[in-house]
Design a protein around this motif. Structure first.
Motif, PDB file in Angstrom:
ATOM      1  N   LYS A  95      10.700  -9.854  59.437  1.00 53.87           N
ATOM      2  CA  LYS A  95      10.643  -8.426  59.112  1.00 53.87           C
ATOM      3  C   LYS A  95       9.954  -8.196  57.775  1.00 53.87           C
ATOM      4  CE  LYS A  95      14.723  -6.711  59.193  1.00 53.87           C
ATOM      5  NZ  LYS A  95      16.132  -6.306  59.371  1.00 53.87           N
ATOM      6  N   VAL A  96       9.091  -7.189  57.764  1.00 55.00           N
ATOM      7  CA  VAL A  96       8.332  -6.807  56.569  1.00 55.00           C
ATOM      8  C   VAL A  96       8.602  -5.341  56.271  1.00 55.00           C
ATOM      9  CG1 VAL A  96       6.021  -6.499  55.617  1.00 55.00           C
ATOM     10  CG2 VAL A  96       6.530  -8.507  57.025  1.00 55.00           C
ATOM     11  N   LEU A  97       8.869  -5.030  55.009  1.00 61.12           N
ATOM     12  CA  LEU A  97       9.076  -3.659  54.570  1.00 61.12           C
ATOM     13  C   LEU A  97       7.900  -3.215  53.711  1.00 61.12           C
ATOM     14  CD1 LEU A  97      10.892  -1.120  54.194  1.00 61.12           C
ATOM     15  CD2 LEU A  97      11.920  -2.300  52.222  1.00 61.12           C
ATOM     16  N   LEU A  98       7.364  -2.036  54.000  1.00 60.65           N
ATOM     17  CA  LEU A  98       6.325  -1.424  53.182  1.00 60.65           C
ATOM     18  C   LEU A  98       6.943  -0.284  52.383  1.00 60.65           C
ATOM     19  CD1 LEU A  98       3.374  -1.157  55.754  1.00 60.65           C
ATOM     20  CD2 LEU A  98       3.983  -3.091  54.272  1.00 60.65           C
ATOM     21  N   LEU A  99       6.800  -0.338  51.068  1.00 63.34           N
ATOM     22  CA  LEU A  99       7.288   0.705  50.163  1.00 63.34           C
ATOM     23  C   LEU A  99       6.124   1.248  49.354  1.00 63.34           C
ATOM     24  CD1 LEU A  99      10.449  -1.033  48.635  1.00 63.34           C
ATOM     25  CD2 LEU A  99      10.467   0.835  50.309  1.00 63.34           C
ATOM     26  N   GLY A 100       6.199   2.529  48.988  1.00 67.76           N
ATOM     27  CA  GLY A 100       5.190   3.076  48.094  1.00 67.76           C
ATOM     28  C   GLY A 100       4.901   4.541  48.321  1.00 67.76           C
ATOM     29  N   ASP A 101       3.869   5.010  47.639  1.00 69.82           N
ATOM     30  CA  ASP A 101       3.538   6.434  47.608  1.00 69.82           C
ATOM     31  C   ASP A 101       2.587   6.818  48.742  1.00 69.82           C
ATOM     32  OD1 ASP A 101       1.057   5.443  46.732  1.00 69.82           O
ATOM     33  OD2 ASP A 101       1.487   5.845  44.625  1.00 69.82           O
TER      34      ASP A 101
ATOM     35  N   GLY B 278       7.228   7.468  48.717  1.00 65.30           N
ATOM     36  CA  GLY B 278       8.016   6.767  47.709  1.00 65.30           C
ATOM     37  C   GLY B 278       7.905   7.344  46.303  1.00 65.30           C
ATOM     38  N   ARG B 279       6.913   8.211  46.098  1.00 67.50           N
ATOM     39  CA  ARG B 279       6.768   8.961  44.844  1.00 67.50           C
ATOM     40  C   ARG B 279       6.768   8.033  43.629  1.00 67.50           C
ATOM     41  NH1 ARG B 279      10.420  14.321  46.486  1.00 67.50           N
ATOM     42  NH2 ARG B 279      10.127  14.008  48.715  1.00 67.50           N
ATOM     43  N   PHE B 280       7.631   8.311  42.657  1.00 58.87           N
ATOM     44  CA  PHE B 280       7.706   7.524  41.422  1.00 58.87           C
ATOM     45  C   PHE B 280       8.723   6.395  41.592  1.00 58.87           C
ATOM     46  CE2 PHE B 280       9.823  11.611  41.234  1.00 58.87           C
ATOM     47  CZ  PHE B 280      11.149  11.253  41.054  1.00 58.87           C
ATOM     48  N   ALA B 281       8.687   5.433  40.679  1.00 51.62           N
ATOM     49  CA  ALA B 281       9.439   4.196  40.867  1.00 51.62           C
ATOM     50  C   ALA B 281      10.946   4.413  40.986  1.00 51.62           C
ATOM     51  CB  ALA B 281       9.126   3.220  39.733  1.00 51.62           C
ATOM     52  N   ALA B 282      11.518   5.371  40.266  1.00 51.32           N
ATOM     53  CA  ALA B 282      12.963   5.607  40.390  1.00 51.32           C
ATOM     54  C   ALA B 282      13.310   6.064  41.802  1.00 51.32           C
ATOM     55  CB  ALA B 282      13.426   6.638  39.363  1.00 51.32           C
TER      56      ALA B 282
ATOM     57  N   ASN C 156       3.678   1.405  43.394  1.00 49.84           N
ATOM     58  CA  ASN C 156       4.024   2.648  42.682  1.00 49.84           C
ATOM     59  C   ASN C 156       3.007   2.839  41.576  1.00 49.84           C
ATOM     60  OD1 ASN C 156       7.366   1.969  43.206  1.00 49.84           O
ATOM     61  ND2 ASN C 156       6.652   4.067  43.456  1.00 49.84           N
ATOM     62  N   GLY C 157       2.827   4.080  41.149  1.00 49.06           N
ATOM     63  CA  GLY C 157       1.939   4.300  40.015  1.00 49.06           C
ATOM     64  C   GLY C 157       1.534   5.740  39.782  1.00 49.06           C
ATOM     65  N   TYR C 158       0.848   6.343  40.747  1.00 49.08           N
ATOM     66  CA  TYR C 158       0.297   7.678  40.505  1.00 49.08           C
ATOM     67  C   TYR C 158       1.359   8.699  40.088  1.00 49.08           C
ATOM     68  CZ  TYR C 158      -4.388   6.645  42.377  1.00 49.08           C
ATOM     69  OH  TYR C 158      -5.652   6.153  42.589  1.00 49.08           O
ATOM     70  N   TRP C 159       2.489   8.703  40.746  1.00 48.79           N
ATOM     71  CA  TRP C 159       3.543   9.663  40.390  1.00 48.79           C
ATOM     72  C   TRP C 159       4.166   9.316  39.048  1.00 48.79           C
ATOM     73  CZ3 TRP C 159       6.140  13.652  43.432  1.00 48.79           C
ATOM     74  CH2 TRP C 159       5.509  13.941  44.640  1.00 48.79           C
ATOM     75  N   ASP C 160       4.268   8.035  38.738  1.00 46.51           N
ATOM     76  CA  ASP C 160       4.876   7.615  37.473  1.00 46.51           C
ATOM     77  C   ASP C 160       4.041   8.064  36.284  1.00 46.51           C
ATOM     78  OD1 ASP C 160       7.158   5.501  38.280  1.00 46.51           O
ATOM     79  OD2 ASP C 160       5.463   5.319  39.645  1.00 46.51           O
TER      80      ASP C 160
ATOM     81  N   VAL D 148      -4.412   4.668  34.917  1.00 45.77           N
ATOM     82  CA  VAL D 148      -4.285   3.661  35.975  1.00 45.77           C
ATOM     83  C   VAL D 148      -4.433   2.259  35.382  1.00 45.77           C
ATOM     84  CG1 VAL D 148      -5.281   2.749  38.102  1.00 45.77           C
ATOM     85  CG2 VAL D 148      -5.065   5.226  37.801  1.00 45.77           C
ATOM     86  N   GLN D 149      -5.421   2.078  34.540  1.00 45.81           N
ATOM     87  CA  GLN D 149      -5.634   0.761  33.941  1.00 45.81           C
ATOM     88  C   GLN D 149      -4.435   0.342  33.077  1.00 45.81           C
ATOM     89  OE1 GLN D 149      -9.561  -0.034  32.242  1.00 45.81           O
ATOM     90  NE2 GLN D 149     -10.409   1.641  33.442  1.00 45.81           N
ATOM     91  N   GLN D 150      -3.894   1.279  32.325  1.00 42.23           N
ATOM     92  CA  GLN D 150      -2.745   0.977  31.456  1.00 42.23           C
ATOM     93  C   GLN D 150      -1.519   0.585  32.281  1.00 42.23           C
ATOM     94  OE1 GLN D 150      -1.230   4.354  29.270  1.00 42.23           O
ATOM     95  NE2 GLN D 150      -0.126   3.068  27.806  1.00 42.23           N
ATOM     96  N   TYR D 151      -1.231   1.355  33.319  1.00 40.39           N
ATOM     97  CA  TYR D 151      -0.046   1.090  34.136  1.00 40.39           C
ATOM     98  C   TYR D 151      -0.236  -0.180  34.973  1.00 40.39           C
ATOM     99  CZ  TYR D 151       2.458   5.391  32.936  1.00 40.39           C
ATOM    100  OH  TYR D 151       3.153   6.374  32.270  1.00 40.39           O
TER     101      TYR D 151
END
Length: 198
Positions: free
Chosen positions: A3-9, A37-41, A64-68, A135-138
């Motif tokens: 089983k594989v889970l995909l998480l993210g925005d 999945g929006r932001f990491a929290a 994760n990233g864009y929302w954060d 994006v580069q910083q995160y």
């Protein structure tokens, strides 16, 4: 079957169906087709729900990233400044490992020029601001953490940079179908490697 889970925005929501198609018959690919999945929290909470519902996973592929990094007026700083972003990435990673899964972290895709776009997944967010410097910083912070933790990184940033337009669709945030298919192919490759089936 493994089983594989995909998480993210919303980027994950653009490639998840293609990953499932590519891995059909090789593993069970699970994701929530309706929940960004929006932001990491938020992803931390979402991951916990998926673990409660589906039990143990062999691999988690996650971004994760864009929302954060989003600075949404009238807020004056990002939803998760970099230190908070890293904090929640550690929390998510810890929960994935407690579940028993191998983890693949995918970097945030590049931006051609600063701007803003509406989220396209039904969250009703109308101002996801984007900037490649963010994006580069995160990405750098996330990659440093994953290196420390010996976690495989799927570098979608580098993949999308191979195209002159970064596979961007009209809103300049999300990807074209070609871009999503490219991301799916690379994700599937890393997942098969993690499952020992490459």
């Amino acid at each position: 079957m493994k089983k594989v889970l995909l998480l993210g925005d919303s980027i994950r929501m653009g490639y998840d169906d293609y990953v499932k198609e590519l891995l059909d018959g090789k593993c069970e690919v699970i994701y929530d087709p309706d929940d960004n999945g929006r932001f990491a929290a938020y992803t931390l909470w979402q991951a916990n729900q998926m673990f409660k519902k589906h039990g143990k996973f062999d691999v988690v592929h996650w971004n994760n990233g864009y929302w954060d990094m989003n600075v949404e007026p009238p807020m004056a700083e990002a939803m998760h400044p970099v230190d908070e972003y890293v904090h929640f990435l550690k929390r998510i990673l810890g929960e994935c490992r407690r579940n028993g899964a191998k983890v693949i972290f995918a970097t945030t895709t590049p931006i051609l020029s600063p701007g803003a776009a509406a989220d396209n997944t039904g969250t009703e967010a109308d101002s996801i601001h984007y900037n490649d410097a963010w994006v580069q910083q995160y990405n750098a912070a996330a990659k440093a953490l994953m290196a420390e933790e010996n976690v495989t990184v799927n570098d979608l940033y580098a993949l999308c940079k191979e195209d002159a337009n970064y596979y961007k669709c009209a809103d300049m945030l999300h990807l074209t179908e070609e871009g999503y298919r490219k991301c799916a192919a690379q994700a599937a490759k890393y997942i098969l490697e993690a499952l020992g089936e490459a």
